[in-house]
Design a protein around this motif. Structure first.
Motif, short mmCIF file in Angstrom:
data_model
loop_
_atom_site.label_atom_id
_atom_site.label_comp_id
_atom_site.label_asym_id
_atom_site.label_seq_id
_atom_site.Cartn_x
_atom_site.Cartn_y
_atom_site.Cartn_z
N VAL A 1 5.18 -8.06 3.53
CA VAL A 1 5.76 -6.87 2.89
C VAL A 1 7.19 -6.68 3.38
CG1 VAL A 1 5.60 -4.36 2.67
CG2 VAL A 1 3.55 -5.76 2.39
N ASP A 2 7.42 -6.89 4.67
CA ASP A 2 8.79 -6.78 5.21
C ASP A 2 9.69 -7.89 4.65
OD1 ASP A 2 8.35 -4.57 6.80
OD2 ASP A 2 8.09 -5.71 8.65
N LYS A 3 9.17 -9.09 4.58
CA LYS A 3 9.98 -10.22 4.11
C LYS A 3 10.26 -10.14 2.62
CE LYS A 3 8.52 -13.46 7.68
NZ LYS A 3 8.03 -14.82 7.96
N GLY A 4 9.34 -9.56 1.87
CA GLY A 4 9.53 -9.38 0.43
C GLY A 4 9.53 -10.70 -0.33
N ALA B 1 0.75 -2.08 -8.64
CA ALA B 1 0.40 -2.98 -7.55
C ALA B 1 1.55 -3.96 -7.36
CB ALA B 1 -0.89 -3.76 -7.86
N THR B 2 1.74 -4.39 -6.13
CA THR B 2 2.67 -5.47 -5.83
C THR B 2 2.05 -6.31 -4.73
OG1 THR B 2 4.68 -4.27 -6.44
CG2 THR B 2 4.95 -6.09 -4.91
N VAL B 3 2.12 -7.61 -4.94
CA VAL B 3 1.61 -8.57 -3.97
C VAL B 3 2.74 -9.53 -3.63
CG1 VAL B 3 -0.03 -10.44 -3.57
CG2 VAL B 3 -0.76 -8.40 -4.83
N TYR B 4 3.08 -9.60 -2.36
CA TYR B 4 4.09 -10.56 -1.90
C TYR B 4 3.38 -11.82 -1.43
CZ TYR B 4 7.52 -6.84 -2.08
OH TYR B 4 8.34 -5.83 -2.51
N LEU B 5 4.04 -12.95 -1.63
CA LEU B 5 3.44 -14.21 -1.19
C LEU B 5 4.43 -15.06 -0.44
CD1 LEU B 5 4.28 -16.74 -3.40
CD2 LEU B 5 3.05 -15.14 -4.84
N ALA B 6 3.91 -15.79 0.53
CA ALA B 6 4.71 -16.75 1.29
C ALA B 6 4.50 -18.11 0.67
CB ALA B 6 4.29 -16.76 2.75
N ASN C 1 7.82 2.95 -4.85
CA ASN C 1 7.53 3.13 -6.27
C ASN C 1 6.07 2.95 -6.66
OD1 ASN C 1 10.20 3.70 -7.01
ND2 ASN C 1 10.71 1.52 -7.04
N LEU C 2 5.20 2.71 -5.69
CA LEU C 2 3.80 2.45 -6.01
C LEU C 2 3.18 3.67 -6.68
CD1 LEU C 2 1.45 0.44 -5.78
CD2 LEU C 2 0.90 1.46 -3.58
N THR D 1 0.86 -1.18 0.00
CA THR D 1 0.00 0.00 0.00
C THR D 1 0.90 1.23 0.00
OG1 THR D 1 -0.07 0.18 2.41
CG2 THR D 1 -1.76 -1.21 1.37
N GLU D 2 0.33 2.39 -0.21
CA GLU D 2 1.15 3.60 -0.18
C GLU D 2 1.79 3.80 1.19
OE1 GLU D 2 -0.98 6.97 -1.74
OE2 GLU D 2 -0.73 6.24 -3.78
#
Length: 157
Positions: A84-87, A64-69, A55-56, A47-48
Motif C-alpha cells: 500500500v505504501d509502495k503503490g 476497492a484497490t489492490v496493489y501488487l508487487a 477515496n475508498l 482498507t479505510e
C-alpha cells in the motif's frame, strides 16, 4: 445453422458473465484472481484505515484497490514498508469503481500524466476496473502484465 446459433449463444452468455465479473467486483475477487500470476509476488488491498488517496467508497472514488508487487520490479528500490505504501510503482494496481463512467474518468485523469515526469505507468479500463502497471516496467512488460491481469479477471471458472 443450429450449431452456429448455439455457439453464438454460448459466446454471448460467456461475455455477459465476464462483464458481470468486472463490474464492481470486490477486492477479494481481484486478489484471488491475480495472486497466483507468474509475474506477481504479493498483493495487498487498501482498507479505510490504510487508504493513501482517501477515496475508498467515496463519491466517484474506488470501491476497492489492490496493489501488487511484480517479480519484474526490484522491490528494494521502491520506497515504502508494504505494498500500500509502495503503490503502483511496486508492480501495479487494480482499482475498482462503481460505474463505467467513474472508471473511464479515472483513466482519463491518469492519461493526462502520460509521457511526463508524473507518469505512473500504463493503465486501461475493463468493465468498471482500471488496471495499472508500474512505470518501472518496460513497455512490453507493462503490456504483458496488463494482459495477464485482464485475462485473470475475465477468466470464467
Amino acid at each position: 445453422m443450429i450449431v452456429q446459433v448455439s455457439e453464438s449463444k454460448a459466446a454471448l452468455e460467456a461475455s455477459i458473465k465476464q462483464m458481470e465479473q468486472v463490474t464492481n467486483p470486490g477486492g477479494n475477487f481481484a486478489i484471488d484472481r491475480v495472486k497466483d500470476l507468474r509475474a506477481v509476488r504479493g498483493v495487498q488491498a487498501v482498507t479505510e484505515d490504510r487508504d493513501p488517496n482517501g477515496n475508498l467508497n467515496k463519491q466517484g472514488g474506488y470501491t476497492a484497490t489492490v496493489y501488487l508487487a511484480s517479480t519484474l520490479v526490484d522491490q528494494e528500490s521502491v520506497f515504502g514498508r508494504d505494498l500500500v505504501d509502495k503503490g503502483t510503482e511496486a508492480g501495479g494496481a487494480i482499482e475498482v469503481y462503481k460505474t463505467i463512467d467513474d472508471a473511464e474518468a479515472r483513466n482519463t485523469y491518469l492519461a493526462a500524466f502520460d509521457g511526463g515526469v508524473l507518469s505512473s505507468g500504463s493503465h486501461s479500463v475493463v468493465g468498471t476496473v482500471v488496471i495499472r502497471t508500474s512505470d518501472e516496467l518496460t513497455a512490453s512488460q507493462q503490456a504483458k502484465l496488463e494482459a495477464a491481469i485482464r485475462n485473470a479477471l475475465a477468466r470464467l471458472e
